[in-house]
Design an enzyme around this catalytic site. Structure first.
Site, PDB file in Angstrom:
ATOM      1  N   ASP A 196       0.866  -1.171   0.000  1.00 46.00           N
ATOM      2  CA  ASP A 196       0.000   0.000   0.000  1.00 46.00           C
ATOM      3  C   ASP A 196       0.913   1.234   0.000  1.00 46.00           C
ATOM      4  O   ASP A 196       2.107   1.126   0.305  1.00 46.00           O
ATOM      5  CB  ASP A 196      -0.882  -0.037   1.256  1.00 46.00           C
ATOM      6  CG  ASP A 196      -1.728   1.205   1.400  1.00 46.00           C
ATOM      7  OD1 ASP A 196      -2.380   1.586   0.410  1.00 46.00           O
ATOM      8  OD2 ASP A 196      -1.730   1.796   2.484  1.00 46.00           O
ATOM      9  N   ASP A 248      -1.386  -0.788   6.168  1.00 45.17           N
ATOM     10  CA  ASP A 248      -1.566  -0.287   7.530  1.00 45.17           C
ATOM     11  C   ASP A 248      -2.994   0.135   7.848  1.00 45.17           C
ATOM     12  O   ASP A 248      -3.348   0.297   9.011  1.00 45.17           O
ATOM     13  CB  ASP A 248      -0.638   0.911   7.781  1.00 45.17           C
ATOM     14  CG  ASP A 248      -1.170   2.178   7.128  1.00 45.17           C
ATOM     15  OD1 ASP A 248      -1.516   2.118   5.932  1.00 45.17           O
ATOM     16  OD2 ASP A 248      -1.239   3.215   7.808  1.00 45.17           O
ATOM     17  N   ASP A 289      -6.964  -2.107   4.266  1.00 39.23           N
ATOM     18  CA  ASP A 289      -5.965  -3.094   3.847  1.00 39.23           C
ATOM     19  C   ASP A 289      -6.195  -4.458   4.485  1.00 39.23           C
ATOM     20  O   ASP A 289      -5.593  -5.447   4.060  1.00 39.23           O
ATOM     21  CB  ASP A 289      -4.548  -2.612   4.209  1.00 39.23           C
ATOM     22  CG  ASP A 289      -4.135  -1.383   3.414  1.00 39.23           C
ATOM     23  OD1 ASP A 289      -4.529  -1.296   2.234  1.00 39.23           O
ATOM     24  OD2 ASP A 289      -3.435  -0.525   3.972  1.00 39.23           O
TER      25      ASP A 289
END
Length: 665
Positions: free
Chosen positions: A369, A559, A563
């Site tokens: 990410d 995080d 996600d």
């Protein structure tokens, strides 16, 4: 001799019991109480425990040594017959009795073919044929091997114990401005903790003081102090290292991030890697086969060997039994994985199970990410362009109007101004939702906002602004364009190094983000990431990962709450634990405590080194045992070679396994 147990003898299989989560927790609490008692008594207690670990083996070793001297170097007329036999029996009891007892207990519970039984049969058999010294020696060296096993497990647990010792039992809270010491578990959300210099924070909260500097090494693995500003999140286990600070509690004791970390570490030791599980299953099949082969070696030759001597073939069978004990495998493999988990903890990386060490060692693609993983997740002014006025005035006037805004972009500009906005007066403020803000600063009309805001008031601006992928705040004074602020999420200092390290391992890197494609592409280009996909919803990330998993072993690093589904889906889900959401951390297989992207490479490296050490031990154990088994069956190896093949190889495997804890990653 179970770890720090003064009364019981451990076995090569007891390592499985020793790494159970509840025992880790119980032992950690014992250490915690000892650690809090900084006097000589606590140290003496630890020394006494180690002394008592060695005491039975030391007694037997001394008695055996004296007997060997009497037998071979200093003959004594009285040291014969029943006196000699009794002496060796007395030498055997301190190390042999616990094993005989465990063999009986195991058989009573249905586990007939344990290595306790192998060692018992081999040593009692040696006594039966008059080989007293060898019978005692086998058990003495076996006991010494178990002591080193216990000490190795103790070393492997050290880093995890340090984590388990981070929560203070008591905290000081302010009640009507009076300091009151209470139990940490009794503290409530909203209470104000008074944290003195050198004290550990007992619960998660937000900092009320203007600033404070903390030692976060226990949580992040980083020794550099971390300075927090007012309203910053601070976590249980952080140590205040300067002035008295105030913290408002936001999470109860049992729900703190550190409490969840402790649960992860405790659970991690119970999750076995595939190699470890295979060896345990193998040992359960292997041991009874060895027992029946030993019986065959002893009895079958009487059918076709001339001059068959029972004692000679029994001796060969006993050697075969000692050699075949699977201690080296059953000890060193779990110890290798446990050492890997401990080494990772030391580096601020928490593996929730040994199986993920194997997974990380084999990862082919790391998918990441962007926000909070490769970037800091905080808007910062990256560039200021002033047109027709001094830059200092552009910053001052814009920051002044943005003090009336609640948007994070406005906060970034105010922080960049560093107080200069306080010298001017702001009036007549009007905010346009999603566009920007308008008002008067010292009588001048200020417009600050997006391209759409400028178009709304028919104000021209530089054409290059339309091509930028980043957030741009355009500023106009009295209906005239005077410049802009380029604002972007700041890339983490070690992000580029992290990508380079992964490429050195021939691992492909992919960026998945919900941010604009142009922004994602720009970040990927700067960091040299192989592929980048933006404008993704959580379900889009899932689809991308499913497609990648069909042909590759995938690790995903994220995080945020969004996600969590992808972290759960990946072969190895990695969460950034410092600022990451609880959902991501709880779903992840691996948690990086200090949010540094370079720790992804460290986690992979620890996985590879752990797997390498485990397979070195497997190869060494099988190789040496196979060679000495053949020699023993052929009558070419004595009980002393058998001792080396069993205990010697186990000791070498243990020493090899603990190497990982001394490696620098």
């Amino acid at each position: 001799m179970k770890f720090l147990d003064k009364n019981k003898h451990s076995s090569c299989c007891s390592i499985e019991e020793e790494v159970k989560p509840n025992e880790v927790l119980i032992h950690s609490e014992k250490l915690k109480s000892e650690h809090n008692n900084h006097n000589g008594h606590s140290h003496n207690t630890g020394d006494q425990s180690v002394f008592q670990l060695f005491l039975p083996a030391a007694i037997s070793f001394i008695l055996l040594g004296v007997a060997l001297i009497f037998d071979n170097f200093w003959n004594q007329n009285w040291f014969t017959e029943w006196i000699r036999t009794t002496w060796y029996i007395v030498a055997y009891i301190p190390v042999g009795f616990p094993v005989l007892k465990e063999a009986f207990e195991s058989a009573r519970k249905g586990d007939l073919f344990s290595e306790f039984l192998l060692m018992s049969i081999a040593t009692i058999g040696a006594f039966a044929i008059g080989e007293y010294p060898e019978g005692v020696a086998v058990m003495v060296f076996y006991a010494i091997g178990e002591i080193f096993q216990s000490l190795a497990v103790q070393r492997a647990k050290t880093n995890i114990k340090n984590l388990l010792d981070q929560r203070p039992d008591e905290v000081t809270i302010l009640v009507n401005n009076d300091a009151k010491l209470i139990k940490a578990v009794d503290a409530k959300i909203g209470d104000i903790i008074q944290l003195k210099s050198g004290e550990k924070l007992g619960l998660d909260g937000v900092l009320l003081s203007d600033s404070a500097t903390f030692n976060t090494a226990a949580l992040t693995g980083e020794s550099t102090p971390d300075t927090k500003m007012k309203d910053a999140v601070v976590l249980a286990g952080m140590i205040n290292i300067n002035t008295v600070s105030l913290v408002r509690i936001t999470t109860v004791y049992n729900d703190s991030k550190l409490s969840k970390i402790l649960e992860m570490v405790q659970d991690a030791t119970a999750k076995k890697a595939p190699t470890e599980l295979f060896i345990r299953k193998f040992a359960k099949i292997y041991t009874p086969i060895v027992v029946f082969l030993a019986i065959g070696i002893c009895l079958i030759p009487m059918l076709f060997v001339e001059n068959y001597i029972f004692n000679d073939w029994l001796y060969r069978a006993l050697i075969f039994l000692v050699i075949s004990c699977p201690c080296a495998l059953v000890i060193s493999i779990p110890l290798g994985y446990f050492g890997g988990i401990g080494a990772a903890s030391k580096n601020g990386i928490l593996f929730k199970g040994a199986t993920f060490l194997d997974t990380m060692a084999a990862v082919q693609i790391v998918v990441m990410d962007k926000t909070g993983t490769l970037t800091k997740g905080v808007f910062k002014v990256q560039k200021v362009v002033a047109v027709g006025i001094p830059e200092v005035d552009l910053v001052k006037y814009t920051a002044a109007i943005e003090t009336k805004s609640t948007h994070p972009v406005g906060t970034a500009i105010v922080e960049y101004a560093n107080g200069s906005e306080k010298t001017v007066t702001v009036t007549d403020v009007e905010e346009f939702v999603g566009l920007g803000i308008k008002g008067k600063v010292d009588g001048n009309e200020i417009l600050a906002g997006s391209v759409k805001l400028m178009k709304k008031f028919n104000i021209g601006y530089d054409a290059e602004i339309d091509a930028s992928p980043f957030t741009i705040i355009i500023v106009a004074i009295n209906q005239k364009y005077v410049g802009y602020f380029l604002i972007a999420d700041e890339i983490k200092e070690d992000a580029k190094e992290a990508i380079q390290s992964l490429h050195q391992l021939n691992i492909q890197t992919i960026l998945l983000s919900g941010d604009k494609q142009a922004v994602v592409t720009a970040v990927a280009k700067e960091l040299n990431i192989d592929q980048a996909f933006g404008d993704l919803l959580p379900e889009d990330k899932v689809r991308k990962l499913v497609a990648l998993k069909k042909k590759n072993l995938i690790a995903f690093v994220g995080d945020g709450v969004n996600d969590a589904p992808v972290i759960a889906l990946a072969d190895a889900g990695i969460a950034m634990g410092g600022l990451g959401s609880d959902a991501a951390i709880e779903t992840a297989d691996i948690v990086i405590q200090n949010d540094q992207p370079t720790k992804i490479f460290t986690a992979i490296n620890i996985g590879k080194q752990t797997k390498k050490i485990v397979w070195q031990n497997i190869t060494m154990a099988f190789g040496v045992k196979a060679a000495v088994l053949i020699l023993g069956a052929g009558g070419l190896a004595t009980m002393w070679e058998a001792v080396f093949a069993d205990v010697g190889v186990a000791l070498l495997a243990i020493l090899n396994a603990v190497r990982i804890q001394k490696m620098k990653f």
